[in-house]
Write an enzyme that holds these catalytic residues in place. Structure first.
Site, PDB file in Angstrom:
ATOM      1  N   ASP A 287     -28.436   3.326 -12.769  1.00  0.00           N
ATOM      2  CA  ASP A 287     -27.595   4.690 -12.595  1.00  0.00           C
ATOM      3  C   ASP A 287     -26.883   4.600 -11.554  1.00  0.00           C
ATOM      4  O   ASP A 287     -25.455   4.820 -11.408  1.00  0.00           O
ATOM      5  CB  ASP A 287     -28.493   5.847 -12.393  1.00  0.00           C
ATOM      6  CG  ASP A 287     -28.892   6.403 -13.827  1.00  0.00           C
ATOM      7  OD1 ASP A 287     -29.824   7.257 -13.659  1.00  0.00           O
ATOM      8  OD2 ASP A 287     -28.468   5.898 -14.768  1.00  0.00           O
TER       9      ASP A 287
ATOM     10  N   LEU B  49       5.358  -6.270 -17.194  1.00  0.00           N
ATOM     11  CA  LEU B  49       5.803  -7.423 -16.480  1.00  0.00           C
ATOM     12  C   LEU B  49       6.384  -8.228 -17.448  1.00  0.00           C
ATOM     13  O   LEU B  49       7.143  -9.431 -17.080  1.00  0.00           O
ATOM     14  CB  LEU B  49       4.661  -8.197 -15.783  1.00  0.00           C
ATOM     15  CG  LEU B  49       4.736  -7.841 -14.196  1.00  0.00           C
ATOM     16  CD1 LEU B  49       4.447  -6.414 -14.088  1.00  0.00           C
ATOM     17  CD2 LEU B  49       3.659  -8.467 -13.605  1.00  0.00           C
TER      18      LEU B  49
ATOM     19  N   GLN C 185       2.140  -5.774 -19.917  1.00  0.00           N
ATOM     20  CA  GLN C 185       3.225  -5.521 -20.734  1.00  0.00           C
ATOM     21  C   GLN C 185       4.481  -5.107 -20.249  1.00  0.00           C
ATOM     22  O   GLN C 185       5.659  -5.673 -20.617  1.00  0.00           O
ATOM     23  CB  GLN C 185       2.785  -4.433 -21.808  1.00  0.00           C
ATOM     24  CG  GLN C 185       3.533  -4.205 -22.805  1.00  0.00           C
ATOM     25  CD  GLN C 185       3.602  -5.298 -23.883  1.00  0.00           C
ATOM     26  OE1 GLN C 185       2.613  -6.424 -23.844  1.00  0.00           O
ATOM     27  NE2 GLN C 185       4.466  -5.372 -25.037  1.00  0.00           N
TER      28      GLN C 185
ATOM     29  N   SER D 135     -20.188  -0.546 -22.796  1.00  0.00           N
ATOM     30  CA  SER D 135     -19.559   0.749 -22.809  1.00  0.00           C
ATOM     31  C   SER D 135     -20.220   1.420 -24.147  1.00  0.00           C
ATOM     32  O   SER D 135     -20.434   2.616 -24.049  1.00  0.00           O
ATOM     33  CB  SER D 135     -18.021   0.594 -23.524  1.00  0.00           C
ATOM     34  OG  SER D 135     -17.057   0.048 -22.404  1.00  0.00           O
ATOM     35  N   GLU D 136     -20.617   0.604 -24.980  1.00  0.00           N
ATOM     36  CA  GLU D 136     -21.666   1.222 -26.192  1.00  0.00           C
ATOM     37  C   GLU D 136     -22.805   1.707 -25.560  1.00  0.00           C
ATOM     38  O   GLU D 136     -23.089   3.090 -26.033  1.00  0.00           O
ATOM     39  CB  GLU D 136     -21.842   0.155 -27.099  1.00  0.00           C
ATOM     40  CG  GLU D 136     -20.581  -0.494 -28.202  1.00  0.00           C
ATOM     41  CD  GLU D 136     -19.587  -1.452 -27.240  1.00  0.00           C
ATOM     42  OE1 GLU D 136     -20.138  -1.889 -26.177  1.00  0.00           O
ATOM     43  OE2 GLU D 136     -18.543  -1.363 -27.712  1.00  0.00           O
TER      44      GLU D 136
ATOM     45  N   GLU E 287     -23.603  -3.947 -16.379  1.00  0.00           N
ATOM     46  CA  GLU E 287     -24.349  -2.983 -15.936  1.00  0.00           C
ATOM     47  C   GLU E 287     -24.130  -1.758 -16.975  1.00  0.00           C
ATOM     48  O   GLU E 287     -24.019  -0.682 -17.105  1.00  0.00           O
ATOM     49  CB  GLU E 287     -23.510  -2.668 -14.680  1.00  0.00           C
ATOM     50  CG  GLU E 287     -24.486  -2.986 -13.652  1.00  0.00           C
ATOM     51  CD  GLU E 287     -24.003  -2.559 -12.275  1.00  0.00           C
ATOM     52  OE1 GLU E 287     -24.614  -1.466 -11.902  1.00  0.00           O
ATOM     53  OE2 GLU E 287     -23.500  -3.243 -11.474  1.00  0.00           O
TER      54      GLU E 287
ATOM     55  N   GLU F  86     -31.743 -11.352 -20.035  1.00  0.00           N
ATOM     56  CA  GLU F  86     -32.093 -12.547 -20.531  1.00  0.00           C
ATOM     57  C   GLU F  86     -31.198 -13.008 -21.750  1.00  0.00           C
ATOM     58  O   GLU F  86     -30.480 -12.127 -22.049  1.00  0.00           O
ATOM     59  CB  GLU F  86     -33.704 -12.521 -20.903  1.00  0.00           C
ATOM     60  CG  GLU F  86     -34.497 -12.106 -19.673  1.00  0.00           C
ATOM     61  CD  GLU F  86     -36.182 -11.752 -20.296  1.00  0.00           C
ATOM     62  OE1 GLU F  86     -36.157 -12.071 -21.500  1.00  0.00           O
ATOM     63  OE2 GLU F  86     -36.793 -11.527 -19.597  1.00  0.00           O
TER      64      GLU F  86
END
Lengths: 457, 267
Positions: A313, A411, A409, A439-440, A436, A197
């Site tokens: 998961d 390219l 980089q 990373s934290e 989903e 939300e």
């Protein structure tokens, strides 16, 4: 400590596969100690199923680590998805991205191939394949077009999976079967997942969308707004998480199947203008006294949070697959370019700093792929895979952003313009570290599991 | 109608092949192999005929090492009903197996199949992309005395087992009618676009029967070498000369001069 961990490994629920595959990961010293321990203690050979299992290294339990080792079926799925991505997705991805266009025809084709119901039982119209096949398919499809990848993953892992796992037969018949194969008019019904939300993303337990049982007990009335919903505009149904009792905090959240078309009180917010995965639609689901039959409760009341976590998961394996695909496409772009582009009279692939980039990119991709395949194979073996899935998603999304960054980089200026796909991979990769489970959050999941393990020692 | 489709396992079309240092052939070690694209078109056509109810059974057959089962599985996943694998370690890229030998083996397969129910149609690809001979289908038809149409771009089934086939030639399309089956048809590029194997079909392919038989057993006592020894010996295999850079010319006259005198493409 070694003894206790060895015996703990042996008494876990699917002991045979767990034992051998986990012991395979231990050092040789532990393994030889463990094997002495086992041969001197016959009781340790008994698994919880009371079957005697011989410890014989990893010989009986294949763990697939590279494409060449895959069993025939998975190899064919890999080949088919790769071919499809090369021929139907990659040539059009740029156009869909520029126009923010949902590729309906392609999504229907995916469904005809069985990719929009990969893990669903064939009785309900799915392909009945395992998590490894899903991870492989996600990687190859996303390599062609990351937007098609997210459309596929949201539908498979976030909509179909919870209903397939927690729904009753009537719910599966109504909400799963028509969503796996196109109907007679050639249309595919797509689903979405409403957990986040505006006020809570990572803090999933703080859902403020409410579900109130009507006075006669025949309906639930939903009120609230869900944010950041992938496939919102194309979906016919959503798995929505709402709280029936805020005082119970996350234990008061239940899951509901909410139809989205022609439903009074249900509307969509404006499409978000995103940095990447632009061919997929992301919008708010607005529910204003939306009435659904009580039969649409998924699972038990109060089970919603658990359903969400279990679903995520499995979803992590899919998103990891998507991130791997973006990383692979980036490396492909960079490596090819480095062989053609000349500077100082040589292809830039001859220069060590470019070689360093290619090597780092590939190593990160391969590591993340191994983690993803491990998580998928643990899931398929019926073992707990929460930590491994979190590690896979974390590693794969970081690999994707790294590879896409380095590809630009390599390219140089060409990486910055839309003539080459590198800039699109860069934009597509970024979201994989966010949705989903950021990373934290993945770090917290992994650490939480480690702490739990050590607290129990 | 029962259809037999020979499918060949060849070097994947996208692979950049390397020639072996001793020039005896192409380096096949660690090279990606796939189903020959023209054979794939033949499989697709056979499956479509089955879907149109013009055929009841499609059998795919492949000749080669044990990895040919993968090729057969791909054909089965596209819709063939069962497969026959003739096991041999000889290379299929003209250096060891050549069309005459292959056609002889296929004739044997047809004889075996005919002992139960006959095969009515053999659909081959027009050529394989490794040896590019385009001969196996035609030799087979000759050996069997069956009518044949090559380079088919369209196949229509008419009543009573008559087939109307459009054939591609350099000067245009010719239409031929096969009045009586069995026959051999080789398939060209424009005949159809092969389907992707769907996941359910990939799963079903695992359960479909593949009969494996060695070349020796298939030939039932005949001298294998006499049948399979190539009639043509490959002396050496070399890479084609690298493509030369193009040149710019100043005017049309200079262009015509080059085309006439150097490239010798106009008189």
């Amino acid at each position: 400590m070694i003894a206790s961990s060895a015996s703990r490994l042996l008494t876990s629920s699917s002991a045979a596969k767990a034992t051998t595959s986990r012991l395979f990961c231990c050092s040789t010293a532990v393994r030889s100690f463990a094997s002495t321990l086992l041969s001197n203690n016959p009781s340790l050979l008994c698994t919880s199923n009371n079957k005697i299992q011989r410890f014989d290294g990893n010989r009986n339990n294949r763990s697939y680590t590279t494409h060449s080792q895959l069993p025939e079926e998975h190899q064919m799925i890999y080949d088919m998805c790769r071919k499809f991505a090369d021929e139907e997705l990659a040539p059009n991805a740029e156009h869909w991205d520029k126009k923010h266009e949902f590729p309906t025809d392609v999504v229907t084709q995916l469904a005809e191939l069985g990719l929009m119901g990969i893990n669903v039982d064939p009785d309900n119209g799915g392909a009945g394949l395992d998590a490894l096949a899903y991870a492989i398919a996600m990687e190859e499809i996303s390599r062609g077009c990351a937007s098609v990848g997210v459309i596929m993953s949201a539908h498979n892992s976030l909509y179909l999976a919870p209903i397939d796992k927690f729904g009753n037969d009537a719910q599966k018949e109504q909400w799963v079967t028509p969503y796996t194969t196109p109907n007679d008019d050639g249309e595919l019904m797509v689903g979405c997942f409403g957990l986040s939300e505006a006020g809570n993303g990572s803090d999933a337990g703080a859902a403020s969308t409410t579900a109130t049982l009507s006075d006669d007990g025949s309906e639930y009335v939903l009120n609230g707004t869900k944010a950041w919903i992938t496939n919102a505009y194309e979906s016919s149904a959503a798995v929505v998480f709402a709280t029936t009792d805020k005082s119970l905090k996350h234990k008061g959240i239940s899951a509901f199947i909410v139809p989205m078309k022609d439903v009074e009180g249900f509307s969509l917010g404006a499409k978000e203008d995103k940095l990447g995965i632009r061919a997929s639609s992301t919008a708010n689901l607005i529910m204003d006294n939306v009435r659904i039959p009580k039969e649409n409760l998924l699972g038990e009341p109060g089970q919603g949070f658990k359903i969400a976590m279990t679903t995520l998961d499995g979803g992590r394996i899919g998103v990891a697959g998507q991130a791997l695909g973006i990383a692979a496409a980036s490396i492909d772009c960079a490596a090819r370019y480095s062989l053609e582009r000349k500077a100082f009279d040589e292809p830039i692939a001859n220069f060590q700093l470019i070689q360093l980039k290619l090597s780092k990119m590939q190593t990160k991709l391969d590591s993340a792929r191994l983690l993803t395949w491990r998580a998928a194979q643990l899931k398929d073996a019926g073992e707990k895979f929460t930590r491994e899935a979190a590690m896979a998603k974390l590693a794969a999304s970081e690999a994707a952003t790294y590879c896409a960054h380095q590809a630009i980089q390599v390219l140089g200026g060409m990486g910055y313009v839309s003539d080459m796909p590198a800039e699109r991979h860069y934009r597509d990769a970024r979201i994989t570290e966010i949705y989903e489970g950021t990373s934290e959050v993945q770090h917290l999941v992994i650490a939480g599991d480690i702490i739990k393990e050590y607290k129990n020692k | 109608m029962r259809i037999l489709v020979p499918v060949k396992r060849v070097v994947d079309y996208a692979v950049r092949v390397r020639v072996l240092p001793d020039k005896s052939g192409v380096d096949l070690s660690n090279t990606k192999m796939s189903l020959n694209p023209f054979c794939e078109i033949a499989v697709e056509e056979a499956v479509r005929l089955k879907e149109k109810k013009a055929a009841e059974e499609v059998i795919c057959v492949s000749i080669g090492p044990k990895q040919c089962t993968e090729t057969l599985r791909t054909a089965l996943a596209m819709g063939c009903d069962r497969g026959v694998h003739i096991l041999t370690d000889k290379r299929g890229d003209y250096t060891e197996l050549q069309p005459l030998g292959i056609a002889t083996l296929l004739k044997k397969v047809l004889e075996k199949e005919s002992s139960e129910q006959g095969v009515d149609l053999v659909l081959t690809g027009k050529q394989s992309i490794d040896s590019d001979c385009g001969q196996t289908g035609t030799m087979l038809a000759g050996m069997l005395g069956w009518p044949q149409v090559t380079y088919a771009a369209n196949i229509d089934v008419e009543e009573e087992g008559r087939l109307l086939v459009e054939r591609e030639t350099d000067s245009g399309t010719e239409t031929l009618k096969i009045n009586k089956l069995p026959a051999v048809i080789s398939c060209d590029l424009r005949l159809n676009e092969p389907r992707y194997a769907t996941l359910p079909n990939i799963m079903k392919a695992k359960k479909k029967k593949v009969d494996v038989i060695t070349v020796e057993d298939l030939l039932e006592g005949q001298d294998v070498d006499a049948v399979l020894t190539p009639r043509n010996r490959v002396l050496e295999v070399v890479e084609p000369p690298p493509r030369k850079e193009g040149i710019k010319v100043d005017d049309v006259d200079a262009l015509l001069d080059k085309l006439r005198n150097e490239a010798a493409v106009i008189s």
